[in-house]
Design an enzyme around this catalytic site. Structure first.
Site, short mmCIF file in Angstrom:
data_model
loop_
_atom_site.label_atom_id
_atom_site.label_comp_id
_atom_site.label_asym_id
_atom_site.label_seq_id
_atom_site.Cartn_x
_atom_site.Cartn_y
_atom_site.Cartn_z
CG ASP A 21 4.69 12.29 -6.44
OD1 ASP A 21 4.98 11.82 -5.54
OD2 ASP A 21 5.29 12.79 -7.33
CD GLU A 117 5.95 8.55 -7.76
OE1 GLU A 117 5.67 7.78 -8.89
OE2 GLU A 117 6.85 9.30 -7.81
#
Length: 432
Positions: A21, A117
């Site tokens: 992330d 992500e």
């Protein structure tokens, strides 16, 4: 009737997912591209106006309480030194593709979850704490070396993709968190309800109304009770997510193609808003052609400034040429203006529905067939060829090289391709 939920066959064992992330992604890319922004509070904005909101904030800005969605006027009160930069979404997609290539050097990317992500499935020889730590550190080092030291990421590892994502938020920025199956309950007790993906303000309110105010209470609930609280199957799924079960993703199909835009103040009079609607229509049609789809329903809606939402839709023969949709736009806009009554328009939305794949239509008749067809069909075939030629010119020479009945003007910047939360534009889309 709500669909039945299939229980997983076995409880989680071992580490199965590594989740990456990126931290303050848009702002971090801007800081990487422009050294003058490094170490300073930065907000990325969609349009240059005080009335808009930040779509991203650097960690330096977050220290002042500035977040995604903070109005610019408020953000500047919180931090007078704030630097606002206009979002450059083409760069964010370019960096995204470079990042995917870099991660693939260390471990294959199993699923791209959003622009910032990615989830990676671990192999049997990668499921130990030592090995996952080694992989995570090599990813971080590779990104710093080959992408840029200001583009940082947090990495989470756990038995499921969901918990690996949860882990990425437990140490930011530039964190690495591993949640072992035997530690799931203990680690989740460290969190607040809103820390969990899938629990926003509305869901939190429903949980509170059901007497659930913290993680301990949430974890004590049974699947059927959570299903009742959520009012859907997702409550029951959450019970399994919070225990590390790796549930399969729900497959989705492309059901529509569209674009929306919040107008800057000077573009909110109906005449100016109409030019934005035309440009969005051309973008949607060009994207439809690139995806090899035809659409049978065209819808237009807009939200009046300090007023209601108005909208209409029209059906047509499955089409993909810009001329058909521009004609439908003119017809719908004329009708909507009767109710709009010259009021200012804040947001415009264009959507093409009823998608049909090109390969399933007989859309390429030979010359003799065309000569036999009605005049309207011959014109449609001609319009498709012209639209395809416009696409080719725009790809070669740049977006808005060729437009239909308008000049680029202010619409060129204001309707450029943007990145949604879960949809990453193809790089070709920035030429449409």
């Amino acid at each position: 009737m709500t669909a039945a939920f299939q229980n997983p066959l076995a409880p989680p064992q071992g580490l199965h997912w590594l989740y990456v992330d990126f931290n303050s992604y848009f702002a971090s890319v801007e800081q990487q591209l422009d050294p003058r922004l490094r170490g300073k509070p930065v907000a990325v904005i969609p349009v240059e106006t005080e009335s808009t909101c930040a779509i991203a904030a650097s960690y330096e800005a977050k220290k002042f309480g500035i977040r995604t969605g903070t109005p610019v006027w408020e953000a500047k009160k919180l931090c007078p030194e704030l630097i606002c930069v206009l979002g450059r979404h083409n760069h964010y997609v370019e960096f995204h593709e470079r990042i995917l290539d870099e991660i693939d050097v260390h471990i294959p990317v199993t699923k791209v979850c959003s622009i910032d992500e990615m989830a990676c499935k671990l192999m049997k020889n990668e499921m130990t704490v030592a090995r996952t730590t080694e992989i995570a550190k090599s990813i971080k080092a590779g990104i710093a070396k080959n992408i840029g030291e200001y583009v940082r990421c947090s990495i989470g590892v756990s038995s499921s993709k969901y918990l690996a994502k949860v882990a990425t938020d437990m140490q930011k920025p530039d964190g690495l968190t591993i949640i072992l199956p035997q530690d799931i309950g203990k680690r989740l007790l460290e969190l607040k309800l809103r820390d969990l993906p899938g629990i926003g303000p509305n869901v939190e309110k429903r949980l509170n109304q059901a007497g659930i105010h913290d993680m301990q209470k949430l974890l004590s609930m049974q699947p059927k009770h959570l299903r009742a609280v959520w009012g859907s199957i997702w409550g029951e799924k959450m019970w399994y997510y919070l225990r590390g079960y790796d549930l399969p993703d729900q497959e989705t199909e492309t059901g529509s193609v569209g674009h929306s835009h919040v107008l800057s103040p000077e573009m909110r009079p109906p005449a100016q808003a109409y030019t934005i609607a035309r440009r969005l229509t051309m973008k949607a049609a060009a994207r439809l052609r690139r995806m090899n789809y035809y659409a049978g329903v065209f819808s237009v809606s807009f939200r009046i400034e300090n007023g209601p939402r108005l909208g209409l839709e029209a059906k047509c023969e499955p089409s993909q040429d810009s001329f058909t949709f521009q004609q439908l736009l003119d017809e719908i806009w004329h009708e909507l203006m009767k109710e709009c009554k010259s009021r200012r328009i804040k947001k415009v939305n264009i959507v093409l529905h009823g998608l049909v794949e090109e390969k399933s239509l007989q859309v390429q008749p030979d010359l003799f067939e065309i000569l036999k067809q009605p005049k309207e069909q011959k014109q449609r075939v001609k319009n498709e060829k012209i639209s395809a030629a416009m696409d080719a010119l725009n790809r070669k020479f740049g977006r808005d090289t060729v437009l239909l009945g308008m000049t680029a003007g202010k619409t060129s910047d204001s309707t450029g391709t943007k990145i949604a939360f879960t949809r990453i534009p193809d790089i070709e889309e920035f030429a449409e």
